[in-house]
Design an enzyme around this catalytic site. Structure first.
Site, PDB file in Angstrom:
ATOM      1  N   TYR A  70       0.853  -1.195   0.000  1.00 22.93           N
ATOM      2  CA  TYR A  70       0.000   0.000   0.000  1.00 22.93           C
ATOM      3  C   TYR A  70       0.891   1.248   0.000  1.00 22.93           C
ATOM      4  CZ  TYR A  70      -3.746  -3.282   1.276  1.00 22.93           C
ATOM      5  OH  TYR A  70      -4.636  -4.339   1.300  1.00 22.93           O
ATOM      6  N   PHE A 215     -13.153  -4.505   0.744  1.00 24.70           N
ATOM      7  CA  PHE A 215     -14.204  -3.705   0.073  1.00 24.70           C
ATOM      8  C   PHE A 215     -15.547  -3.848   0.802  1.00 24.70           C
ATOM      9  CE2 PHE A 215     -12.353  -3.526  -4.593  1.00 24.70           C
ATOM     10  CZ  PHE A 215     -11.356  -2.688  -4.139  1.00 24.70           C
ATOM     11  N   PRO A 216     -15.594  -3.715   2.141  1.00 22.77           N
ATOM     12  CA  PRO A 216     -16.864  -3.922   2.866  1.00 22.77           C
ATOM     13  C   PRO A 216     -17.929  -2.915   2.468  1.00 22.77           C
ATOM     14  CG  PRO A 216     -15.213  -2.933   4.303  1.00 22.77           C
ATOM     15  CD  PRO A 216     -14.491  -3.355   3.061  1.00 22.77           C
ATOM     16  N   LEU A 217     -17.482  -1.746   1.958  1.00 28.27           N
ATOM     17  CA  LEU A 217     -18.447  -0.726   1.507  1.00 28.27           C
ATOM     18  C   LEU A 217     -18.501  -0.680  -0.020  1.00 28.27           C
ATOM     19  CD1 LEU A 217     -17.393   2.114   3.990  1.00 28.27           C
ATOM     20  CD2 LEU A 217     -19.361   0.580   4.164  1.00 28.27           C
ATOM     21  N   GLY A 220     -17.015   2.311  -1.208  1.00 21.38           N
ATOM     22  CA  GLY A 220     -17.776   3.544  -0.951  1.00 21.38           C
ATOM     23  C   GLY A 220     -19.145   3.571  -1.602  1.00 21.38           C
TER      24      GLY A 220
HETATM   25  N1  LIG Z   1      -6.573  -8.490   0.563  1.00 25.67           N
HETATM   26  C1  LIG Z   1      -6.772  -7.732  -0.492  1.00 25.67           C
HETATM   27  O1  LIG Z   1      -6.484  -8.115  -1.630  1.00 25.67           O
HETATM   28  C2  LIG Z   1      -7.370  -6.372  -0.301  1.00 25.67           C
HETATM   29  C3  LIG Z   1      -7.832  -5.628  -1.414  1.00 25.67           C
HETATM   30  C4  LIG Z   1      -8.409  -4.379  -1.180  1.00 25.67           C
HETATM   31  C5  LIG Z   1      -8.514  -3.900   0.120  1.00 25.67           C
HETATM   32  N2  LIG Z   1      -8.042  -4.625   1.181  1.00 25.67           N
HETATM   33  C6  LIG Z   1      -8.162  -4.140   2.572  1.00 25.67           C
HETATM   34  O2  LIG Z   1      -9.532  -3.907   2.840  1.00 25.67           O
HETATM   35  C7  LIG Z   1      -9.690  -2.576   3.362  1.00 25.67           C
HETATM   36  C8  LIG Z   1     -11.050  -2.060   2.996  1.00 25.67           C
HETATM   37  O3  LIG Z   1     -11.174  -1.918   1.599  1.00 25.67           O
HETATM   38  P1  LIG Z   1     -11.257  -0.484   0.889  1.00 25.67           P
HETATM   39  O4  LIG Z   1     -10.716   0.543   1.811  1.00 25.67           O
HETATM   40  O5  LIG Z   1     -10.612  -0.591  -0.412  1.00 25.67           O
HETATM   41  O6  LIG Z   1     -12.784  -0.362   0.551  1.00 25.67           O
HETATM   42  P2  LIG Z   1     -14.084   0.086   1.370  1.00 25.67           P
HETATM   43  O7  LIG Z   1     -13.808   0.074   2.835  1.00 25.67           O
HETATM   44  O8  LIG Z   1     -15.215  -0.725   0.846  1.00 25.67           O
HETATM   45  O9  LIG Z   1     -14.304   1.553   0.839  1.00 25.67           O
HETATM   46  C9  LIG Z   1     -13.357   2.565   1.025  1.00 25.67           C
HETATM   47  C10 LIG Z   1     -13.781   3.741   0.158  1.00 25.67           C
HETATM   48  O10 LIG Z   1     -15.033   4.207   0.604  1.00 25.67           O
HETATM   49  C11 LIG Z   1     -14.970   5.563   0.971  1.00 25.67           C
HETATM   50  N3  LIG Z   1     -15.686   5.676   2.247  1.00 25.67           N
HETATM   51  C12 LIG Z   1     -15.368   5.063   3.416  1.00 25.67           C
HETATM   52  N4  LIG Z   1     -16.274   5.393   4.371  1.00 25.67           N
HETATM   53  C13 LIG Z   1     -17.170   6.200   3.786  1.00 25.67           C
HETATM   54  C14 LIG Z   1     -18.335   6.865   4.258  1.00 25.67           C
HETATM   55  N5  LIG Z   1     -18.733   6.720   5.518  1.00 25.67           N
HETATM   56  N6  LIG Z   1     -19.030   7.641   3.372  1.00 25.67           N
HETATM   57  C15 LIG Z   1     -18.628   7.766   2.104  1.00 25.67           C
HETATM   58  N7  LIG Z   1     -17.521   7.169   1.600  1.00 25.67           N
HETATM   59  C16 LIG Z   1     -16.798   6.392   2.422  1.00 25.67           C
HETATM   60  C17 LIG Z   1     -13.517   5.898   1.131  1.00 25.67           C
HETATM   61  O11 LIG Z   1     -13.242   7.216   0.694  1.00 25.67           O
HETATM   62  P3  LIG Z   1     -12.784   8.377   1.730  1.00 25.67           P
HETATM   63  O12 LIG Z   1     -11.344   8.168   1.984  1.00 25.67           O
HETATM   64  O13 LIG Z   1     -13.128   9.594   0.975  1.00 25.67           O
HETATM   65  O14 LIG Z   1     -13.624   8.193   2.967  1.00 25.67           O
HETATM   66  C18 LIG Z   1     -12.825   4.884   0.229  1.00 25.67           C
HETATM   67  O15 LIG Z   1     -12.674   5.396  -1.068  1.00 25.67           O
HETATM   68  C19 LIG Z   1      -8.511  -1.821   2.750  1.00 25.67           C
HETATM   69  O16 LIG Z   1      -8.253  -0.610   3.439  1.00 25.67           O
HETATM   70  C20 LIG Z   1      -7.418  -2.832   2.862  1.00 25.67           C
HETATM   71  O17 LIG Z   1      -6.886  -2.834   4.186  1.00 25.67           O
HETATM   72  C21 LIG Z   1      -7.480  -5.849   0.971  1.00 25.67           C
END
Ligand SMILES: NC(=O)c1ccc[n+]([C@@H]2O[C@H](COP(=O)([O-])OP(=O)(O)OC[C@H]3O[C@@H](n4cnc5c(N)ncnc54)[C@H](OP(=O)(O)O)[C@@H]3O)[C@@H](O)[C@H]2O)c1
Length: 292
Positions: A70, A215-217, A220
């Site tokens: 990252y 990608f729990p959200l 976003g």
């Molecule tokens: N193992 C793997 O291959 C893999 C792949 C991807 C991710 N991951 C892990 O999973 C974690 C979670 O995934 P992710 O961060 O990609 O996706 P996510 O949690 O589904 O979504 C994050 C996105 O949503 C936005 N967001 C978050 N809270 C929000 C809210 N309350 N209102 C509006 N927008 C919101 C964020 O933008 P803002 O910054 O503008 O809030 C960001 O762009 C990552 O941080 C990483 O640690 C692992």
């Protein structure tokens, strides 16, 4: 009144024990977003990223997920800058097995020598003697999975890591890994709108293995108003992001969501999801309303 941030409690989130080791609250933080666009380079506002990390811990988060890739290196470095010396009980889960060649590019490298170097570099960057949870980021089709996993087993025998997790796997690969060693968590893509890993989640639930949905959200999308989560959100005085996370928490006792954000306001909104209690009808309605 919309739900606002209050410190997480074990009762509100439920807890999960990492192997025979520490117990974490089931709502964590994903630190992948603390970087530049394409998960590449420095974030636009590094001070806000450090505030996000400190606020997460202040609000009771004790599971932070990151990876050497990252940034690369940026997310791990910010974690150390913001939080070291770490409070007792904080689990920083990192990963190795991907390399970076540019924004949005993630070539895999599961060679044992690479995994050893990656783990040792993570130890230095995170200023840790031992990584509590080290995850193999993804299988590398050019390296037998046993060889990649074998490197993590050696690192655990040497005390450099305490527990092994795997990521981006099928049930077959999970079974292959379990035949070799104890695996305490699996991290796959999973959210209300993408349930392709349902079989892996079920396998983890049956075996008591932690399931970390990335990608729990839905990056976003599920946090946006105007979608299928709105009605249930309004009925619970909650926001769509809180409903998406509460649905995950209700889905299985081994679910460990790690929503990511680079903004304190979004972090606070997301952590307040622990206060939402969905009833069975709402859980079913959400599952039906959002195409899987
Ligand atoms: N193992 C793997 O291959 C893999 C792949 C991807 C991710 N991951 C892990 O999973 C974690 C979670 O995934 P992710 O961060 O990609 O996706 P996510 O949690 O589904 O979504 C994050 C996105 O949503 C936005 N967001 C978050 N809270 C929000 C809210 N309350 N209102 C509006 N927008 C919101 C964020 O933008 P803002 O910054 O503008 O809030 C960001 O762009 C990552 O941080 C990483 O640690 C692992």
């Amino acid at each position: 009144m919309p739900l606002t941030a209050e410190p997480l409690t074990d009762e509100a989130t439920g807890t999960f024990r990492i192997g025979g080791g520490p117990t974490v609250r089931r709502l964590g933080f994903g630190a992948m977003r603390l970087t530049g666009p394409g998960i590449w380079g420095e974030p636009e506002d590094p001070d806000e990223c450090r505030r996000v990390l400190r606020r997460a811990v202040e609000l009771g988060v004790n599971l932070i997920d990151t990876a050497d890739s990252y940034g690369p290196e940026v997310s791990e470095r910010l974690i150390a800058e913001a939080l070291h010396p770490y409070p007792e009980g904080l689990v920083i889960a990192t990963k190795g097995g991907l390399t970076r060649t540019g924004p949005g590019q993630w070539p895999r490298n599961g060679r044992p020598d690479h995994l050893r170097e990656a783990c040792e570099a993570s130890l230095r960057r995170l200023k840790l003697d031992r990584i509590e949870l080290y995850q193999l980021h993804a299988p590398d089709e050019n390296v037998p999975y046993e060889e990649s996993l074998g490197a993590l087993i050696e690192l655990r025998e040497e005390g450099k890591i305490a527990h092994i997790g795997i990521s981006n796997v099928s049930v077959e690969l999970l079974d292959q890994a379990l035949a070799m060693t104890e695996v305490v968590t699996v991290q796959n893509r999973y959210n209300l709108a993408d349930r392709a890993s349902e079989d892996v989640l079920d396998a983890c639930t049956e075996r008591g293995i932690g399931f970390i949905p990335w990608f729990p959200l839905a990056t976003g999308q599920l946090a946006q108003p105007g979608g299928p989560l709105d009605d249930v959100a309004q009925a619970n005085d909650a926001t769509p992001s809180q409903i998406a996370l509460a649905w995950l928490l209700a889905r299985s006792p081994i679910m460990l969501p790690i929503p990511g954000t680079a903004k304190v306001a979004h972090l606070e909104e997301n952590l307040a999801a622990a206060q939402v209690r969905l009833d069975d009808a709402e859980i079913r309605t959400l599952a039906d309303a959002v195409a899987a």
